[in-house]
Design a protein around this motif. Structure first.
Motif, PDB file in Angstrom:
ATOM      1  N   VAL A   1      -2.801  -4.492 -10.986  1.00  0.00           N
ATOM      2  CA  VAL A   1      -3.336  -4.958  -9.713  1.00  0.00           C
ATOM      3  C   VAL A   1      -3.098  -3.881  -8.666  1.00  0.00           C
ATOM      4  N   ASN A   2      -4.072  -3.711  -7.799  1.00  0.00           N
ATOM      5  CA  ASN A   2      -3.927  -2.818  -6.652  1.00  0.00           C
ATOM      6  C   ASN A   2      -3.404  -3.624  -5.476  1.00  0.00           C
ATOM      7  N   ARG A   3      -2.276  -3.210  -4.927  1.00  0.00           N
ATOM      8  CA  ARG A   3      -1.668  -3.911  -3.795  1.00  0.00           C
ATOM      9  C   ARG A   3      -1.870  -3.083  -2.531  1.00  0.00           C
ATOM     10  N   ILE A   4      -2.532  -3.709  -1.555  1.00  0.00           N
ATOM     11  CA  ILE A   4      -2.917  -2.995  -0.334  1.00  0.00           C
ATOM     12  C   ILE A   4      -2.417  -3.771   0.875  1.00  0.00           C
TER      13      ILE A   4
ATOM     14  N   HIS B   1     -14.146  -0.501 -21.447  1.00  0.00           N
ATOM     15  CA  HIS B   1     -14.388  -0.063 -20.077  1.00  0.00           C
ATOM     16  C   HIS B   1     -13.881   1.361 -19.892  1.00  0.00           C
ATOM     17  N   VAL B   2     -14.199   1.931 -18.748  1.00  0.00           N
ATOM     18  CA  VAL B   2     -13.672   3.238 -18.362  1.00  0.00           C
ATOM     19  C   VAL B   2     -12.652   3.013 -17.247  1.00  0.00           C
ATOM     20  N   ARG B   3     -11.424   3.410 -17.502  1.00  0.00           N
ATOM     21  CA  ARG B   3     -10.356   3.240 -16.512  1.00  0.00           C
ATOM     22  C   ARG B   3     -10.243   4.517 -15.691  1.00  0.00           C
TER      23      ARG B   3
ATOM     24  N   ASP C   1      -3.912   9.061   1.032  1.00  0.00           N
ATOM     25  CA  ASP C   1      -2.617   8.789   0.408  1.00  0.00           C
ATOM     26  C   ASP C   1      -2.646   7.570  -0.508  1.00  0.00           C
ATOM     27  N   MET C   2      -3.794   6.900  -0.584  1.00  0.00           N
ATOM     28  CA  MET C   2      -3.932   5.693  -1.402  1.00  0.00           C
ATOM     29  C   MET C   2      -4.591   6.040  -2.731  1.00  0.00           C
ATOM     30  N   ARG C   3      -4.065   5.468  -3.811  1.00  0.00           N
ATOM     31  CA  ARG C   3      -4.616   5.690  -5.157  1.00  0.00           C
ATOM     32  C   ARG C   3      -4.887   4.333  -5.787  1.00  0.00           C
ATOM     33  N   LEU C   4      -6.133   4.076  -6.160  1.00  0.00           N
ATOM     34  CA  LEU C   4      -6.527   2.795  -6.716  1.00  0.00           C
ATOM     35  C   LEU C   4      -6.917   2.946  -8.188  1.00  0.00           C
ATOM     36  N   VAL C   5      -6.620   1.895  -8.960  1.00  0.00           N
ATOM     37  CA  VAL C   5      -7.065   1.828 -10.353  1.00  0.00           C
ATOM     38  C   VAL C   5      -8.347   1.003 -10.395  1.00  0.00           C
TER      39      VAL C   5
END
Length: 328
Positions: free
Chosen positions: A234-237, A285-287, A297-301
């Motif tokens: 999970v991406n936490r923002i 899928h492609v990750r 500075d943010m990195r998302l999956v």
């Protein structure tokens, strides 16, 4: 079955902290959490292998206080299966019936019935060393079910199997549970396993219940940040005063949780242009890791479609189809 305010202490260590849980007859419940969260301690208390410091366990409305494991309406399947190597499969499965004084002919018939249930019909005369790991697991399950318990407890029974066999056994375990209708309480730290077999998942952390619900609700609508993070990626923002690092968002303040597969170019909650940092093909899928241009500075999956062939450095205009906002 009902668990009421169960607390367990080992010296200064608090293993369980006032845990309460109701489990319906015929339900398949999975206790899920990291090592040391209290899930196995709770299973041992239900099975009578340990007495709680305080609280109650009730099965069929009967308080289990002071009732040992052999006298409870429960049986347990352990990870190591604990089969008797010198006994045939038939005698292994019939062992609990033998201890209860059932006649040899009757218990042998029951053992053969249970072996057929788990897909080992006609193998009663074999010995454990002649079987694969998955087959030995089935024998352990048949032995536990032969005594017709009210509640079957499973302590990471699939943990020793390889991935392909474990997934096959997950399907078989769920099918067997549906056919016999026995209440199953299953302990695991494997999130995919929990989602594959459970009617209800109970997420534990630090000796407490963090979250509980159907696999779909636990994954898509987690109630806590721990539950959201433990159940897959999970991406936490962080959102404060209506703004995230990449720009304004009208969702309220808190922590915005975005699953990688919920992020796409069509998502309504806009993240904006993102640069692809790396990508790997995962079959279904492609990750990819992406960096919002407005928030370097943010990195998302992100999980992109199977057919995607993203070039490193390419820019995608992304948004989220679904999200959960959680408070600290």
């Amino acid at each position: 079955m009902a668990i009421r305010e169960v607390t367990q202490r080992y010296g200064q260590t608090l293993a369980l902290n006032r845990v309460s849980l109701d489990i319906a007859a015929g339900e398949f419940v999975v206790l899920l959490g990291p090592s040391g969260c209290g899930k196995t301690t709770l299973l041992n208390i239900i099975g009578g292998f340990a007495e709680p410091t305080s609280g109650q366990v009730l099965i069929g409305g009967r308080d289990m206080a002071g009732i040992g494991s052999k006298d409870r309406p429960t049986t347990t399947v352990f990870q190591d299966y604990a089969l008797f190597p010198h006994m045939t499969l038939r005698d292994n499965v019939a062992f609990g019936l033998r201890m209860r004084g059932q006649a040899r002919t009757a218990r042998s018939e029951k053992a053969e019935e249970m072996l057929a249930l788990v897909g080992l019909a006609g193998r009663g005369g074999h010995r454990p060393h002649e079987l694969s790991g998955g087959q030995r697991q089935r024998v352990a399950l048949a032995r536990a079910l032969a005594v017709e318990p009210d509640v079957l407890l499973l302590d990471e029974p699939l943990g020793a199997l390889d991935l392909k066999l474990r997934r096959s056994m997950q399907d078989e375990l769920k099918d067997i549970q549906r056919r016999v209708g026995t209440t199953f309480v299953h302990v695991t730290h494997d999130q995919e396993e929990a989602m594959a077999i459970a009617d209800r998942i109970v997420v534990m952390n630090g000796g407490r219940i963090e979250d509980e619900g159907s696999p779909r609700d636990i994954y898509l609508k987690p109630k806590t940040l721990f539950s959201a993070s433990f159940m897959g990626e999970v991406n936490r923002i962080r959102v404060a005063d209506g703004r995230a690092a990449f720009g304004p968002v009208s969702v309220g303040d808190g922590t915005l949780c975005l699953r990688p597969e919920a992020i796409s170019e069509a998502g309504k909650l806009r993240i904006g242009p993102c640069r692809i940092e790396d990508a790997a093909f995962f079959g279904s899928h492609v990750r990819a890791h992406v960096i919002p241009i407005a928030a370097p500075d943010m990195r998302l999956v992100v999980n992109l479609p199977q057919a995607a062939a993203p070039a490193l450095g390419a820019v995608l205009d992304l948004g989220a189809e679904a999200y959960v906002l959680l408070k600290e």
